[in-house]
Design an enzyme around this catalytic site. Structure first.
Site, mmCIF file in Angstrom:
data_model
loop_
_atom_site.group_PDB
_atom_site.id
_atom_site.type_symbol
_atom_site.label_atom_id
_atom_site.label_comp_id
_atom_site.label_asym_id
_atom_site.label_seq_id
_atom_site.Cartn_x
_atom_site.Cartn_y
_atom_site.Cartn_z
ATOM 1 N N ASP A 21 0.827 -1.212 0.000
ATOM 2 C CA ASP A 21 0.000 0.000 0.000
ATOM 3 C C ASP A 21 0.867 1.269 0.000
ATOM 4 O O ASP A 21 2.005 1.251 0.476
ATOM 5 C CB ASP A 21 -0.928 -0.026 1.232
ATOM 6 N N GLY A 24 0.214 5.532 -4.328
ATOM 7 C CA GLY A 24 -0.361 6.817 -4.736
ATOM 8 C C GLY A 24 0.156 7.952 -3.877
ATOM 9 O O GLY A 24 0.603 8.989 -4.394
ATOM 10 N N HIS A 38 2.867 3.438 -8.816
ATOM 11 C CA HIS A 38 2.652 2.017 -9.152
ATOM 12 C C HIS A 38 3.871 1.472 -9.906
ATOM 13 O O HIS A 38 4.315 0.365 -9.651
ATOM 14 C CB HIS A 38 1.383 1.834 -9.985
ATOM 15 N N SER A 66 -7.255 -5.258 -5.679
ATOM 16 C CA SER A 66 -8.422 -5.813 -4.987
ATOM 17 C C SER A 66 -9.660 -5.702 -5.873
ATOM 18 O O SER A 66 -9.693 -4.898 -6.817
ATOM 19 C CB SER A 66 -8.669 -5.060 -3.668
ATOM 20 N N GLU A 68 -12.245 -4.318 -5.020
ATOM 21 C CA GLU A 68 -12.718 -2.941 -4.806
ATOM 22 C C GLU A 68 -11.932 -1.937 -5.639
ATOM 23 O O GLU A 68 -12.427 -0.842 -5.938
ATOM 24 C CB GLU A 68 -12.610 -2.569 -3.321
ATOM 25 N N ARG A 72 -11.772 2.452 -8.849
ATOM 26 C CA ARG A 72 -10.897 3.626 -9.025
ATOM 27 C C ARG A 72 -11.148 4.258 -10.397
ATOM 28 O O ARG A 72 -11.764 3.630 -11.270
ATOM 29 C CB ARG A 72 -9.425 3.196 -8.903
ATOM 30 N N LEU A 132 10.502 -20.498 -4.402
ATOM 31 C CA LEU A 132 9.442 -19.642 -3.858
ATOM 32 C C LEU A 132 8.154 -19.740 -4.682
ATOM 33 O O LEU A 132 8.179 -19.668 -5.911
ATOM 34 C CB LEU A 132 9.935 -18.187 -3.872
ATOM 35 N N ARG A 195 -5.525 -1.760 8.539
ATOM 36 C CA ARG A 195 -6.717 -2.550 8.216
ATOM 37 C C ARG A 195 -6.343 -3.682 7.266
ATOM 38 O O ARG A 195 -5.250 -3.713 6.716
ATOM 39 C CB ARG A 195 -7.836 -1.676 7.640
ATOM 40 N N ILE A 196 -7.318 -4.573 7.076
ATOM 41 C CA ILE A 196 -7.083 -5.793 6.305
ATOM 42 C C ILE A 196 -7.589 -5.646 4.864
ATOM 43 O O ILE A 196 -7.155 -6.365 3.972
ATOM 44 C CB ILE A 196 -7.788 -7.002 7.002
HETATM 45 C C1 IPE Z 1 -5.572 -2.730 -0.693
HETATM 46 O O1 IPE Z 1 -5.143 -1.399 -0.756
HETATM 47 C C2 IPE Z 1 -5.423 -3.365 -2.034
HETATM 48 C C3 IPE Z 1 -4.053 -3.474 -2.538
HETATM 49 C C4 IPE Z 1 -2.960 -3.151 -1.915
HETATM 50 C C5 IPE Z 1 -3.935 -4.027 -3.851
HETATM 51 P P1 IPE Z 1 -6.179 -0.200 -0.919
HETATM 52 O O2 IPE Z 1 -5.388 1.044 -0.871
HETATM 53 O O3 IPE Z 1 -7.043 -0.404 -2.094
HETATM 54 O O4 IPE Z 1 -7.074 -0.360 0.394
HETATM 55 P P2 IPE Z 1 -8.005 0.684 1.141
HETATM 56 O O5 IPE Z 1 -9.049 1.111 0.173
HETATM 57 O O6 IPE Z 1 -7.141 1.815 1.570
HETATM 58 O O7 IPE Z 1 -8.541 -0.066 2.308
HETATM 59 C C1 IPE Z 2 -1.368 0.284 -3.480
HETATM 60 O O1 IPE Z 2 -1.164 1.654 -3.429
HETATM 61 C C2 IPE Z 2 -1.542 -0.235 -4.887
HETATM 62 C C3 IPE Z 2 -2.918 -0.618 -5.248
HETATM 63 C C4 IPE Z 2 -3.942 -0.586 -4.448
HETATM 64 C C5 IPE Z 2 -3.143 -1.074 -6.593
HETATM 65 P P1 IPE Z 2 -2.377 2.670 -3.499
HETATM 66 O O2 IPE Z 2 -2.689 2.933 -4.916
HETATM 67 O O3 IPE Z 2 -3.511 2.185 -2.681
HETATM 68 O O4 IPE Z 2 -1.734 3.959 -2.848
HETATM 69 P P2 IPE Z 2 -2.416 4.921 -1.766
HETATM 70 O O5 IPE Z 2 -2.872 4.045 -0.628
HETATM 71 O O6 IPE Z 2 -3.555 5.603 -2.440
HETATM 72 O O7 IPE Z 2 -1.324 5.838 -1.370
HETATM 73 MG MG MG Z 3 -4.018 2.374 -0.739
#
Ligand code: IPE
Ligand code: IPE
Ligand code: MG
Length: 253
Positions: A21, A24, A38, A66, A68, A72, A132, A195-196
């Protein structure tokens, strides 16, 4: 002592799961577009895969996209899918050479056809590797995975191939996407979120959770080792008392 020397090679987890995570936010902090984060995150993936391979970790599950995340902005989703295709295309040979076996969990059919094609090729190319196991969670939702398992079991019961009385924790686990993998002992989430996010809800029941403020594109060998040292300092009690665990450890020492 250097953190790299502090990891006890005899007490490594078999399976590490990571929520990668913060791509962004990392990019935004640098005045860049989220997609730049990314792209840079791929370097961290390569580093972690190589280090886990060297350490002899058997399973590494990476949350890459995910269910979800489909919500985006389209431009970001498209960029992520393109990055996935290009990365797999570029790295498949290297994975093969490094004895890494690739797997995918999640809603494979929902991925663009070109992603499915590249992934299928990489899975087949690495199928006989014995090092692995790299498991990519793509279009993954743990609740959906559990619902799918329940549906398969319900169908089996209706068709007379499964007996309700015979379903237990391990038989249930056989209907999850992770049927062939042991549960992760360690789950790492980067970027300071606690969080999970719908990740491996069943499988993480007794995992040690490790959170770091480091954004994913900055995550390097040293951070992986910090997580491992932290994991090794924990007492995993599984409901027992500390005294029971210590007596057991003494007996087996
Ligand atoms: C979880 O991260 C999914 C991935 C790392 C691929 P998100 O950034 O999408 O999760 P939330 O929305 O903050 O919980
Ligand atoms: C994790 O980073 C990558 C994916 C979820 C694909 P984010 O894109 O969620 O980055 P933040 O959490 O918005 O900084
Ligand atoms: Mg994120």
């Amino acid at each position: 002592m250097d953190i790299l020397d502090s990891v006890d090679r005899t007490k490594l987890p078999k399976h590490i799961a990571i929520i990668m995570d913060g791509n962004g936010r990392w990019a935004k902090e640098r005045g860049q577009d989220r997609v730049y984060g990314h792209h840079e995150g791929v370097i961290s993936v390569r580093e972690v895969v190589n280090n886990c391979g060297e350490l002899g970790i058997q399973y590494l599950t990476l949350y890459a996209f995910s269910a979800e995340n489909w919500n985006r902005p389209k431009a970001e989703v498209d960029a992520l899918m393109e990055l996935l295709v290009n990365t797999i295309r570029k790295e498949a040979e290297e994975l093969k050479k490094n004895n890494v076996r690739m797997h995918v969990i999640g809603d494979f059919q929902s991925l663009p056809a070109i992603c499915q094609k590249e992934l299928t090729e990489a899975i087949e190319m690495t199928a006989s590797n014995t090092g692995l196991n790299l498991i990519l969670a793509l279009s993954y939702s743990s609740r959906q995975e559990i619902i799918n398992a329940a549906k398969k079991i319900a169908t089996g019961i209706a068709g007379g191939t499964i007996e309700a009385a015979n379903i237990n924790e391990s038989t249930f686990a056989q209907y999850l996407d992770t049927a062939n993998f042991p549960d992760p002992e360690l789950m790492i989430r980067t970027s300071g979120e606690y969080r999970i996010s719908n990740y491996l809800l069943y499988q993480l029941a007794y995992a040690e959770l490790y959170f770091t403020d480091v954004h994913w594109p900055e995550f390097r060998k040293q951070h992986l080792y910090e997580a491992l040292v932290n994991y090794q300092q924990r007492e995993r009690r599984f409901g027992k008392t500390s005294e029971q665990i210590q007596t057991n450890t003494a007996q087996h020492a």
